[in-house]
Design an enzyme around this catalytic site. Structure first.
Site, mmCIF file in Angstrom:
data_model
loop_
_atom_site.group_PDB
_atom_site.id
_atom_site.type_symbol
_atom_site.label_atom_id
_atom_site.label_comp_id
_atom_site.label_asym_id
_atom_site.label_seq_id
_atom_site.Cartn_x
_atom_site.Cartn_y
_atom_site.Cartn_z
ATOM 1 N N ASP A 218 36.586 63.859 -9.580
ATOM 2 C CA ASP A 218 36.552 64.720 -8.693
ATOM 3 C C ASP A 218 35.600 65.907 -9.388
ATOM 4 O OD1 ASP A 218 38.199 65.597 -10.987
ATOM 5 O OD2 ASP A 218 39.777 66.242 -9.759
ATOM 6 N N ASP A 431 44.702 59.501 -2.478
ATOM 7 C CA ASP A 431 44.989 59.284 -3.822
ATOM 8 C C ASP A 431 46.251 60.065 -4.212
ATOM 9 O OD1 ASP A 431 44.408 61.830 -5.356
ATOM 10 O OD2 ASP A 431 42.970 61.677 -3.920
ATOM 11 N N CYS A 470 58.784 41.443 -3.782
ATOM 12 C CA CYS A 470 57.891 41.409 -4.749
ATOM 13 C C CYS A 470 57.651 40.384 -5.505
ATOM 14 C CB CYS A 470 58.145 42.878 -5.404
ATOM 15 S SG CYS A 470 56.676 43.246 -6.639
ATOM 16 N N CYS A 472 55.525 40.887 -8.494
ATOM 17 C CA CYS A 472 54.924 41.312 -9.666
ATOM 18 C C CYS A 472 55.395 40.717 -10.820
ATOM 19 C CB CYS A 472 54.945 42.787 -9.696
ATOM 20 S SG CYS A 472 56.692 43.642 -10.177
ATOM 21 N N CYS A 475 59.141 41.853 -11.756
ATOM 22 C CA CYS A 475 60.036 41.071 -10.719
ATOM 23 C C CYS A 475 60.133 39.738 -11.097
ATOM 24 C CB CYS A 475 59.681 41.529 -9.432
ATOM 25 S SG CYS A 475 59.962 43.003 -8.794
ATOM 26 N N HIS A 501 55.313 47.523 -11.474
ATOM 27 C CA HIS A 501 56.071 47.178 -10.214
ATOM 28 C C HIS A 501 55.653 48.055 -9.089
ATOM 29 C CE1 HIS A 501 59.030 46.283 -6.972
ATOM 30 N NE2 HIS A 501 59.013 47.751 -6.879
#
Length: 522
Positions: A218, A431, A470, A472, A475, A501
């Protein structure tokens, strides 16, 4: 008693009363001293006070405010000091504004599309947006943004790495979770380590050793104006990006008291004080672009002014106009050295339909590569939804700049409810640092709603994954009981496991949304 024949040096009675009032009102005398210097007080009284013998006619076009009265006095004194004492005899019209200076300034003309070179309107060979599918059910669309450092599938979530680092999570782990575009903040990187040092390292991709995924930066305006107003997005219940300023000390550096005096705005740019050591910086449309060139992100943002949600409409209108001038200056600076970077404009106007429409029409007429939706986005999710309802169709209108075929980014908003509301209205990327921020406090995002893993009810959740769907690494290897223990024991790895996660969750949600759009379910 005065001696006979002695001519008094005292000015007229009205001027004398004015001077006595000024001497007895602290804020007025302070401003006079700031203007003319303490040593000139007596000479100013003797040589200039006679100019106040004629009382000016003041027309108020809005509510009477003490600040406006102060500005009239300062404007009159300034005119008199410049030799225009006759200005006090004329009628003075004061607009209902809280601007810092009522002296009429000749503002530079607003740049027009013809002020930019023809080649700037041509497609970029290093940056393009490909629309893969347009939903038949809504404005939602599936696309792909091509950048020099990789592609971004849209709609897509953009994680925020304020200091070129995700909180509690390494870029490698985020990339493995499917994170593509990363948002870094120019304001923080300018203050430390500095844009020059990042340029010396070879740019942000080499500096972070993240070579095959894109970055967006930005202008720094959001953080700068948050010093004065507090975070604009904190006014939203959807939880924005930046925390409210802190005035507490920590072991690394002193948090200097900020507030409204920390930011001074002029047509040239904005002067602000560093939150690290209180030193002053001048941020201009040109300097922020130069800094972003050194940082080297794939997508950059022009300087804009960020007014708060609660603001007088006239002041908001002035702010929008100033942002337009600043963004045009930023674009001109960018085009001097494109450097294989795309620039997105920032559409402003708060929740005012006329100002928003005006901002969309003007900025999309210029050769920007994409469009960001910024400024105050309403006082909650409902108002944000209503804003997008009437604003986003404007981007679907056919124009000579093909604005319907350029990517659209929603700044600072990316909670799940807002994401779903935004993508069906044509938003491509969003975002927020929300997923990693809440992870630091033990909030886990799941398909059945968020959970507070610190709660004692999870102490015996043996063998229970954070989210059944999940895959990931957190997990796959750990259960809720272990995460509960780590957070209660204040183990640093707890934050990393939770952030891993939550980033995976966001990637999975966006992939699911893209699939639903492809099947015209959204």
């Amino acid at each position: 008693m005065r001696r006979p024949g002695h001519k008094s040096s005292r000015p007229s009675s009205l001027a004398f009363l004015f001077w006595r009032a000024m001497s007895t009102i602290p804020w007025l005398s302070f401003m006079m001293i700031e203007l003319f210097g303490a040593s000139s007080r007596s000479s100013l009284c003797a040589s200039r006070c006679t100019a106040f013998s004629t009382t000016p006619t003041v027309t108020w076009s809005g509510r009477r405010r003490r600040q406006q009265r102060t500005e009239i006095t300062l404007s009159m004194v300034t005119q008199i000091e410049q030799g225009h004492a006759n200005a006090t005899k004329d009628e003075i019209v004061v607009p209902p504004s809280t601007s810092r200076n009522t002296t009429t300034l000749r503002l530079p003309p607003l740049a027009t599309p013809s002020d930019f070179p023809e080649w700037a309107y041509e497609p970029r060979d290093f940056f393009r947006f490909e629309i893969l599918h347009q939903s038949s059910k809504s404005q939602a669309r599936v696309g792909r943004i091509h950048t020099p450092h990789g592609t971004v599938d849209t709609p897509g979530y953009v994680a925020v790495a304020t200091n070129a680092a995700l909180k509690g999570l390494d870029f490698r782990h985020a990339d493995e979770a499917g994170q593509q575009l990363i948002f870094a903040n120019t304001y923080h990187l300018m203050l430390h380590p500095g844009a020059d040092l990042i340029a010396e390292a070879g740019g942000i991709h080499k500096f972070t050793n993240r070579h095959d995924r894109p970055f967006i930066t930005d202008s720094g305006g959001f953080q700068v104006f948050s010093l004065a107003y507090g975070s604009v997005h904190e006014e939203l219940s959807s939880k924005g990006e930046l925390k409210r300023r802190s005035t507490t000390k920590n072991k690394h550096h002193r948090r200097h008291d900020m507030g409204k005096d920390a930011v001074k705005v002029s047509e040239e740019g904005v002067i602000f004080r560093s939150y690290r050591d209180g030193s002053k910086f001048l941020l201009t449309p040109e300097s922020t672009v130069q800094a972003q060139k050194k940082i080297g992100a794939d997508i950059i943002i022009p300087l804009d002014e960020l007014p708060p949600y609660h603001i007088n409409r006239n002041v908001l209108s002035e702010s929008v106009e100033r942002s337009h001038r600043w963004e045009a200056r930023s674009l001109k600076e960018h085009l001097k050295n494109v450097n294989e970077q795309a620039m997105f404009c920032v559409v402003h106007g708060g929740i005012d339909r006329e100002l928003r429409t005006k901002s969309v029409e003007y900025l999309t007429s210029l050769p920007f590569d994409g469009y960001a939706i910024g400024g105050s986005l309403g006082n909650g999710k409902k108002e944000l939804k209503e804003l997008l309802d009437w604003m986003m169709p404007l981007f679907d209108e056919e124009t000579v700049t093909n604005r319907q075929k350029k990517p659209r980014h929603l700044l600072g908003i990316a909670d799940e409810e807002s994401i779903r509301n935004a993508v069906v209205r044509g938003i491509d990327t969003l975002d927020s640092c929300y997923p990693t921020r809440v992870a630091r406090h033990g909030t886990i995002l799941t398909r059945k709603g968020s959970i507070k893993i610190k709660s004692g009810k999870f102490s015996k959740s043996f063998g229970v994954k954070l989210d059944d769907s999940c895959e990931c690494s957190t997990c796959r290897h750990y259960d809720r009981a272990y995460l509960w223990h780590l957070f209660k024991a204040n183990e640093p790895i707890a934050v990393s496991l939770a952030a891993q996660h939550n980033i995976q969750y966001m990637s999975d949600i966006m992939a699911s949304i893209r699939n639903d759009i492809m099947e015209d379910k959204l």
